[in-house]
Motif scaffolding. Structure first.
Motif, PDB file in Angstrom:
ATOM      1  N   SER A  93      54.863  68.717  24.883  1.00 11.95           N
ATOM      2  CA  SER A  93      53.582  68.666  24.170  1.00 11.95           C
ATOM      3  C   SER A  93      52.497  68.143  25.090  1.00 11.95           C
ATOM      4  CB  SER A  93      53.669  67.753  22.944  1.00 11.95           C
ATOM      5  OG  SER A  93      53.654  66.398  23.352  1.00 11.95           O
ATOM      6  N   ASP A  94      51.269  68.336  24.693  1.00 12.48           N
ATOM      7  CA  ASP A  94      50.147  67.710  25.375  1.00 12.48           C
ATOM      8  C   ASP A  94      50.017  66.282  24.868  1.00 12.48           C
ATOM      9  OD1 ASP A  94      49.445  70.032  26.822  1.00 12.48           O
ATOM     10  OD2 ASP A  94      48.389  70.827  25.071  1.00 12.48           O
ATOM     11  N   GLU A  95      49.221  65.469  25.571  1.00 13.00           N
ATOM     12  CA  GLU A  95      49.008  64.078  25.157  1.00 13.00           C
ATOM     13  C   GLU A  95      48.345  64.021  23.793  1.00 13.00           C
ATOM     14  OE1 GLU A  95      46.681  62.066  28.091  1.00 13.00           O
ATOM     15  OE2 GLU A  95      48.340  61.938  29.502  1.00 13.00           O
ATOM     16  N   ASP A  96      48.774  63.051  22.970  1.00 12.19           N
ATOM     17  CA  ASP A  96      48.080  62.826  21.704  1.00 12.19           C
ATOM     18  C   ASP A  96      46.898  61.893  21.949  1.00 12.19           C
ATOM     19  OD1 ASP A  96      49.129  60.247  21.905  1.00 12.19           O
ATOM     20  OD2 ASP A  96      50.480  60.453  20.205  1.00 12.19           O
ATOM     21  N   GLU A  97      46.240  61.423  20.887  1.00 11.92           N
ATOM     22  CA  GLU A  97      45.053  60.575  21.047  1.00 11.92           C
ATOM     23  C   GLU A  97      45.355  59.248  21.724  1.00 11.92           C
ATOM     24  OE1 GLU A  97      46.908  59.800  17.091  1.00 11.92           O
ATOM     25  OE2 GLU A  97      46.191  61.623  18.033  1.00 11.92           O
ATOM     26  N   ASN A  98      46.630  58.828  21.744  1.00 15.06           N
ATOM     27  CA  ASN A  98      47.018  57.583  22.409  1.00 15.06           C
ATOM     28  C   ASN A  98      47.553  57.817  23.816  1.00 15.06           C
ATOM     29  OD1 ASN A  98      46.431  56.023  20.098  1.00 15.06           O
ATOM     30  ND2 ASN A  98      48.370  56.643  19.204  1.00 15.06           N
ATOM     31  N   GLY A  99      47.558  59.063  24.259  1.00 13.83           N
ATOM     32  CA  GLY A  99      48.062  59.378  25.592  1.00 13.83           C
ATOM     33  C   GLY A  99      49.557  59.581  25.636  1.00 13.83           C
ATOM     34  N   GLN A 100      50.221  59.600  24.477  1.00 11.43           N
ATOM     35  CA  GLN A 100      51.682  59.747  24.442  1.00 11.43           C
ATOM     36  C   GLN A 100      52.061  61.224  24.458  1.00 11.43           C
ATOM     37  OE1 GLN A 100      54.079  58.449  20.957  1.00 11.43           O
ATOM     38  NE2 GLN A 100      55.091  57.131  22.444  1.00 11.43           N
ATOM     39  N   CYS A 150      63.462  58.008  20.406  1.00 10.15           N
ATOM     40  CA  CYS A 150      63.419  56.868  21.313  1.00 10.15           C
ATOM     41  C   CYS A 150      62.209  56.974  22.230  1.00 10.15           C
ATOM     42  CB  CYS A 150      64.712  56.727  22.107  1.00 10.15           C
ATOM     43  SG  CYS A 150      65.085  58.091  23.189  1.00 10.15           S
ATOM     44  N   ILE A 151      61.843  55.840  22.809  1.00 13.70           N
ATOM     45  CA  ILE A 151      60.707  55.741  23.720  1.00 13.70           C
ATOM     46  C   ILE A 151      61.237  55.863  25.143  1.00 13.70           C
ATOM     47  CG2 ILE A 151      58.789  54.286  24.497  1.00 13.70           C
ATOM     48  CD1 ILE A 151      58.565  55.149  21.562  1.00 13.70           C
ATOM     49  N   VAL A 152      60.554  56.681  25.951  1.00 14.52           N
ATOM     50  CA  VAL A 152      60.975  56.947  27.322  1.00 14.52           C
ATOM     51  C   VAL A 152      59.823  56.600  28.263  1.00 14.52           C
ATOM     52  CG1 VAL A 152      61.764  58.731  28.921  1.00 14.52           C
ATOM     53  CG2 VAL A 152      62.464  58.828  26.523  1.00 14.52           C
ATOM     54  N   ASP A 153      60.115  55.792  29.273  1.00 13.64           N
ATOM     55  CA  ASP A 153      59.122  55.460  30.295  1.00 13.64           C
ATOM     56  C   ASP A 153      59.175  56.544  31.358  1.00 13.64           C
ATOM     57  OD1 ASP A 153      57.423  54.400  32.165  1.00 13.64           O
ATOM     58  OD2 ASP A 153      58.714  52.710  32.688  1.00 13.64           O
ATOM     59  N   ILE A 154      58.084  57.297  31.504  1.00 18.53           N
ATOM     60  CA  ILE A 154      58.019  58.357  32.514  1.00 18.53           C
ATOM     61  C   ILE A 154      57.002  58.034  33.605  1.00 18.53           C
ATOM     62  CG2 ILE A 154      58.860  60.178  30.987  1.00 18.53           C
ATOM     63  CD1 ILE A 154      55.905  61.076  30.685  1.00 18.53           C
ATOM     64  N   GLY A 155      56.511  56.796  33.626  1.00 20.12           N
ATOM     65  CA  GLY A 155      55.563  56.391  34.653  1.00 20.12           C
ATOM     66  C   GLY A 155      54.131  56.765  34.341  1.00 20.12           C
ATOM     67  N   ALA A 156      53.838  57.141  33.116  1.00 20.56           N
ATOM     68  CA  ALA A 156      52.479  57.493  32.719  1.00 20.56           C
ATOM     69  C   ALA A 156      51.802  56.268  32.132  1.00 20.56           C
ATOM     70  CB  ALA A 156      52.497  58.629  31.700  1.00 20.56           C
ATOM     71  N   LYS A 157      50.519  56.435  31.758  1.00 21.21           N
ATOM     72  CA  LYS A 157      49.791  55.307  31.164  1.00 21.21           C
ATOM     73  C   LYS A 157      50.374  54.928  29.815  1.00 21.21           C
ATOM     74  CE  LYS A 157      46.234  58.405  29.435  1.00 21.21           C
ATOM     75  NZ  LYS A 157      44.866  58.818  29.541  1.00 21.21           N
ATOM     76  N   ALA A 158      50.989  55.874  29.127  1.00 21.29           N
ATOM     77  CA  ALA A 158      51.674  55.594  27.865  1.00 21.29           C
ATOM     78  C   ALA A 158      53.090  56.146  27.971  1.00 21.29           C
ATOM     79  CB  ALA A 158      50.934  56.238  26.701  1.00 21.29           C
ATOM     80  N   SER A 159      54.009  55.546  27.247  1.00 21.39           N
ATOM     81  CA  SER A 159      55.378  56.034  27.251  1.00 21.39           C
ATOM     82  C   SER A 159      55.458  57.351  26.491  1.00 21.39           C
ATOM     83  CB  SER A 159      56.300  55.009  26.596  1.00 21.39           C
ATOM     84  OG  SER A 159      56.297  53.818  27.335  1.00 21.39           O
TER      85      SER A 159
END
Length: 128
Positions: free
Chosen positions: A115-122, A72-81
Motif C-alpha cells: 500500500s501507499d503511506e496513510d496519513e500517519n506515514g504507515q 503485527c508492527i514491523v520496523d522497516i527503517g522508515a519514519k513510521a513502522s
C-alpha cells in the motif's frame, strides 16, 4: 439587583510551580560533542539528508517489533513502522492460528509493500 461577580480562582502552589517549569536544562558542551562523536547540528543535517522512498511492490527487510490487533508492527527503517495484517502473514492460514504462532518478535524477514503511506506515514506490508 444582586451582582453575580465570581471570585477569581486561586492557583495552588503546585499549579504555580508547574506553570513556571520549563523542563530540565541540559547544556551540551563541545567536550561532550567530541566525546559522543557528533553534534545536534550534524545529527539534524544527517536526518534532513535521509530520504525514505518506499513504493508499492518494493521488497524491504524488516523486523517484527510488536503484536497488534489484527496483525503485527514491523520496523522497516522508515519514519513510521509498517503494519502486517494477519491475512498477509502466510500463504495458507489454518482456522484458529494466531499471528504469534506465525511470527516471533525480532523475526527479520523480507516484506513486500502492498500500500501507499496513510496519513500517519504507515505502510501495509505482506510476506506472502
Amino acid at each position: 439587583l444582586q451582582s453575580t461577580l465570581e471570585k477569581p480562582q486561586q492557583l495552588t502552589r503546585f499549579d504555580r510551580i508547574k506553570a513556571r517549569y520549563k523542563g530540565p536544562i541540559t547544556t551540551i558542551t563541545p567536550e561532550i560533542e567530541a566525546e559522543v562523536g557528533f553534534s545536534y547540528s550534524s545529527f539534524e543535517d544527517a536526518v534532513a539528508a535521509t530520504t525514505y522512498s518506499f513504493n508499492r511492490n518494493d521488497v524491504v527487510k524488516g523486523t517484527v517489533v510488536q503484536y497488534d490487533k489484527g496483525g503485527c508492527i514491523v520496523d522497516i527503517g522508515a519514519k513510521a513502522s509498517a503494519f502486517l495484517p494477519f491475512q498477509e502473514a502466510s500463504l495458507f492460514q489454518e482456522q484458529g492460528v494466531s499471528i504469534e504462532s506465525l511470527l516471533s518478535i525480532d523475526d527479520e524477514k523480507e516484506f513486500e509493500i502492498i500500500s501507499d503511506e496513510d496519513e500517519n506515514g504507515q505502510l501495509l506490508v505482506s510476506i506472502r
